[in-house]
Design a protein around this motif. Structure first.
Motif, PDB file in Angstrom:
ATOM      1  N   GLY A  73       1.881  -0.407   5.430  1.00 27.14           N
ATOM      2  CA  GLY A  73       2.924   0.444   5.983  1.00 27.14           C
ATOM      3  C   GLY A  73       2.417   1.297   7.131  1.00 27.14           C
ATOM      4  O   GLY A  73       1.208   1.376   7.384  1.00 27.14           O
ATOM      5  N   SER A  84      -3.052   2.196  -4.195  1.00 30.68           N
ATOM      6  CA  SER A  84      -3.627   3.277  -3.387  1.00 30.68           C
ATOM      7  C   SER A  84      -5.133   3.104  -3.358  1.00 30.68           C
ATOM      8  O   SER A  84      -5.729   2.671  -4.341  1.00 30.68           O
ATOM      9  CB  SER A  84      -3.280   4.628  -4.019  1.00 30.68           C
ATOM     10  N   ILE A  85      -5.772   3.431  -2.236  1.00 30.73           N
ATOM     11  CA  ILE A  85      -7.238   3.358  -2.214  1.00 30.73           C
ATOM     12  C   ILE A  85      -7.862   4.727  -2.453  1.00 30.73           C
ATOM     13  O   ILE A  85      -9.074   4.868  -2.464  1.00 30.73           O
ATOM     14  CB  ILE A  85      -7.806   2.710  -0.932  1.00 30.73           C
ATOM     15  N   GLY A  86      -7.053   5.746  -2.670  1.00 27.27           N
ATOM     16  CA  GLY A  86      -7.636   7.062  -2.954  1.00 27.27           C
ATOM     17  C   GLY A  86      -6.619   8.169  -2.765  1.00 27.27           C
ATOM     18  O   GLY A  86      -5.545   7.946  -2.188  1.00 27.27           O
ATOM     19  N   GLY A 115      -1.867   4.724   8.042  1.00 31.44           N
ATOM     20  CA  GLY A 115      -1.322   3.380   7.863  1.00 31.44           C
ATOM     21  C   GLY A 115      -2.068   2.592   6.816  1.00 31.44           C
ATOM     22  O   GLY A 115      -3.127   3.002   6.342  1.00 31.44           O
ATOM     23  N   TYR A 143      -5.648  10.529  -0.854  1.00 30.94           N
ATOM     24  CA  TYR A 143      -5.530  11.119   0.472  1.00 30.94           C
ATOM     25  C   TYR A 143      -4.514  10.279   1.220  1.00 30.94           C
ATOM     26  O   TYR A 143      -4.249   9.146   0.830  1.00 30.94           O
ATOM     27  CB  TYR A 143      -6.879  11.115   1.217  1.00 30.94           C
ATOM     28  N   PHE A 153       0.817  -1.208   0.000  1.00 30.46           N
ATOM     29  CA  PHE A 153       0.000   0.000   0.000  1.00 30.46           C
ATOM     30  C   PHE A 153       0.850   1.257   0.000  1.00 30.46           C
ATOM     31  O   PHE A 153       1.826   1.366   0.744  1.00 30.46           O
ATOM     32  CB  PHE A 153      -0.954   0.001   1.197  1.00 30.46           C
ATOM     33  N   TYR A 200       4.022   4.914   9.710  1.00 27.59           N
ATOM     34  CA  TYR A 200       5.001   6.018   9.776  1.00 27.59           C
ATOM     35  C   TYR A 200       5.092   6.748   8.426  1.00 27.59           C
ATOM     36  O   TYR A 200       4.087   7.006   7.784  1.00 27.59           O
ATOM     37  CB  TYR A 200       6.370   5.517  10.242  1.00 27.59           C
ATOM     38  N   GLU A 201       6.321   7.003   7.955  1.00 30.60           N
ATOM     39  CA  GLU A 201       6.504   7.717   6.684  1.00 30.60           C
ATOM     40  C   GLU A 201       6.481   6.773   5.488  1.00 30.60           C
ATOM     41  O   GLU A 201       6.767   7.171   4.361  1.00 30.60           O
ATOM     42  CB  GLU A 201       7.832   8.485   6.702  1.00 30.60           C
ATOM     43  N   GLY A 202       6.192   5.520   5.735  1.00 34.03           N
ATOM     44  CA  GLY A 202       6.168   4.541   4.653  1.00 34.03           C
ATOM     45  C   GLY A 202       7.255   3.489   4.828  1.00 34.03           C
ATOM     46  O   GLY A 202       7.894   3.409   5.882  1.00 34.03           O
ATOM     47  N   LEU A 255      -3.411   8.351   4.598  1.00 34.53           N
ATOM     48  CA  LEU A 255      -3.856   7.784   5.871  1.00 34.53           C
ATOM     49  C   LEU A 255      -2.642   7.584   6.776  1.00 34.53           C
ATOM     50  O   LEU A 255      -1.504   7.713   6.330  1.00 34.53           O
ATOM     51  CB  LEU A 255      -4.526   6.434   5.612  1.00 34.53           C
TER      52      LEU A 255
HETATM   53  N1  SAH Z   1       5.164   9.532   3.253  1.00 28.28           N
HETATM   54  C1  SAH Z   1       4.376   8.609   2.557  1.00 28.28           C
HETATM   55  C2  SAH Z   1       3.041   8.400   3.244  1.00 28.28           C
HETATM   56  C3  SAH Z   1       3.081   7.347   4.259  1.00 28.28           C
HETATM   57  S1  SAH Z   1       1.532   7.012   4.923  1.00 28.28           S
HETATM   58  C4  SAH Z   1       4.112   9.097   1.149  1.00 28.28           C
HETATM   59  O1  SAH Z   1       4.044  10.290   0.958  1.00 28.28           O
HETATM   60  O2  SAH Z   1       3.917   8.254   0.279  1.00 28.28           O
HETATM   61  C5  SAH Z   1       1.865   5.550   5.803  1.00 28.28           C
HETATM   62  C6  SAH Z   1       1.357   4.291   5.176  1.00 28.28           C
HETATM   63  O3  SAH Z   1      -0.043   4.344   5.100  1.00 28.28           O
HETATM   64  C7  SAH Z   1       1.837   4.000   3.779  1.00 28.28           C
HETATM   65  O4  SAH Z   1       3.035   3.292   3.781  1.00 28.28           O
HETATM   66  C8  SAH Z   1       0.698   3.132   3.216  1.00 28.28           C
HETATM   67  O5  SAH Z   1       0.887   1.787   3.567  1.00 28.28           O
HETATM   68  C9  SAH Z   1      -0.513   3.647   3.947  1.00 28.28           C
HETATM   69  N2  SAH Z   1      -1.364   4.574   3.194  1.00 28.28           N
HETATM   70  C10 SAH Z   1      -1.599   5.879   3.481  1.00 28.28           C
HETATM   71  N3  SAH Z   1      -2.450   6.430   2.612  1.00 28.28           N
HETATM   72  C11 SAH Z   1      -2.807   5.464   1.742  1.00 28.28           C
HETATM   73  C12 SAH Z   1      -3.675   5.417   0.599  1.00 28.28           C
HETATM   74  N4  SAH Z   1      -4.353   6.466   0.179  1.00 28.28           N
HETATM   75  N5  SAH Z   1      -3.789   4.233  -0.049  1.00 28.28           N
HETATM   76  C13 SAH Z   1      -3.087   3.140   0.359  1.00 28.28           C
HETATM   77  N6  SAH Z   1      -2.261   3.139   1.420  1.00 28.28           N
HETATM   78  C14 SAH Z   1      -2.118   4.269   2.112  1.00 28.28           C
END
Ligand code: SAH
Length: 225
Positions: free
Chosen positions: A128, A147-149, A155, A151, A101, A130-132, A153
Motif C-alpha cells: 500500500g 505488519s513488519i513492526g 509504503g 511503526y 501489508f 498513502y493512507e492505506g 512506514l
Molecule cells: N493509515 C494507515 C497507514 C498507512 S501506511 C494505518 O494507520 O493503518 C501506508 C502503507 O504502508 C500501508 O498500506 C502498508 O502497506 C504500508 N506499511 C506502513 N507501515 C507498515 C508496517 N509497519 N508493516 C507493514 N506495512 C506497513
C-alpha cells in the motif's frame, strides 16, 4: 518460490534485489520476483490523456468520512491481483498465499517466514501507499494482513523486501555454506573477527578468551549463554 509484488513503485526493488544473495538466488532460478503495477488497470474517469500525450492513471481517491491523505482504490488492486492469480493458476500445482501489508496486521516473524517457504509456491504481496488501501480489498481477497513492526512506514515496498529476504533465506540452496542459516545453528549476536587485540584510542579490546580456546562445547555454551 515466485514472489508477485503489487506496487506502484517497482523501481524501488531494483537495487536491493540486484545485489548479493538474492541476486544470486534469482540468477540461479531458485526464486523469482515479478511486479504488477495497479496503474496498468486504471480505467474510466481515473485515466486521463493530456493534450501533450502524457497519460495519468490515478490509483487513489479521497477518503470517505473525510480526513487528510488519499486512499488506494480497490479496483486497480483487485484487477492486478486477479491478473496474477490467473497466470499462476496455469500451473495446477501452485499453492498461493496473498499478503496485504498493514501496520496493524499480524506480526511477521521467522516462524511465519519458515511456514511460508514450506507451504507455498507463489506469494502475492500487496504494497500500500498513502493512507492505506480501501478495506474492501481485504474483505474480498481475505489476505494475510501483515505488519513488519510497530511503526508506520510510507509504503509497503520495504515490508515486501523484508519478506522476500527473510522467506528466501528459508529456501534450500539460497544461502551458501558461508552464510548458513543462522536460525538453524548455535549463533551469537556477539561475533568477532581479526585482529585478536583491537587497539582504539590507546585502549585494548580483546576477543573473549573462550573463543580462542578451541573447546567447541564451551564455545557453544558461551554463544547460547
Ligand atoms: N493509515 C494507515 C497507514 C498507512 S501506511 C494505518 O494507520 O493503518 C501506508 C502503507 O504502508 C500501508 O498500506 C502498508 O502497506 C504500508 N506499511 C506502513 N507501515 C507498515 C508496517 N509497519 N508493516 C507493514 N506495512 C506497513
Amino acid at each position: 518460490m515466485h514472489f508477485h509484488i503489487i506496487t506502484i513503485f517497482p523501481g524501488m526493488f531494483e537495487s536491493y534485489l540486484g545485489d548479493s544473495i538474492l541476486a544470486r538466488g534469482i540468477k540461479e532460478k531458485k526464486i523469482k520476483v515479478s511486479f504488477v503495477n495497479p496503474r496498468k488497470f486504471v480505467t474510466g474517469k481515473y485515466k486521463k490523456v493530456w493534450p501533450d500525450g502524457n497519460i495519468s492513471a490515478a490509483v487513489d481517491d479521497r477518503p470517505y468520512g473525510g480526513g487528510p491523505g488519499m486512499v488506494m482504490r480497490a479496483e486497480p488492486i483487485l484487477k492486478a491481483v486477479e491478473s496474477v492469480i490467473k497466470k499462476i493458476k496455469k500451473n495446477s500445482k501452485a499453492k498461493i498465499k496473498i499478503i496485504l501489508f498493514s501496520p496493524s496486521g499480524k506480526k511477521f516473524t521467522t516462524e511465519y517466514a519458515k511456514n511460508s517457504a514450506k507451504k507455498y509456491t507463489d506469494i502475492i504481496m500487496i504494497s500500500g501507499r498513502y493512507e492505506g488501501i480501501d478495506a474492501r480489498v481485504s474483505k474480498i481477497l481475505k489476505p494475510d494482513q501483515t505488519s513488519i513492526g510497530d511503526y508506520v512506514l510510507t509504503g509497503g515496498e520495504l515490508p515486501a523486501m523484508v519478506l522476500i529476504d527473510s522467506i528466501s533465506r528459508q529456501i534450500p540452496g539460497i544461502l551458501g555454506k558461508f552464510e548458513s542459516l543462522e536460525e538453524e545453528r548455535v549463533s551469537s549476536s556477539e561475533v568477532y573477527t581479526r585482529p585478536e587485540i583491537l587497539v582504539h584510542k590507546a585502549k585494548k579490546y580483546r576477543v573473549p578468551k573462550i573463543l580462542l580456546s578451541g573447546d567447541h562445547k564451551k564455545i557453544e555454551a558461551w554463544k547460547t549463554r
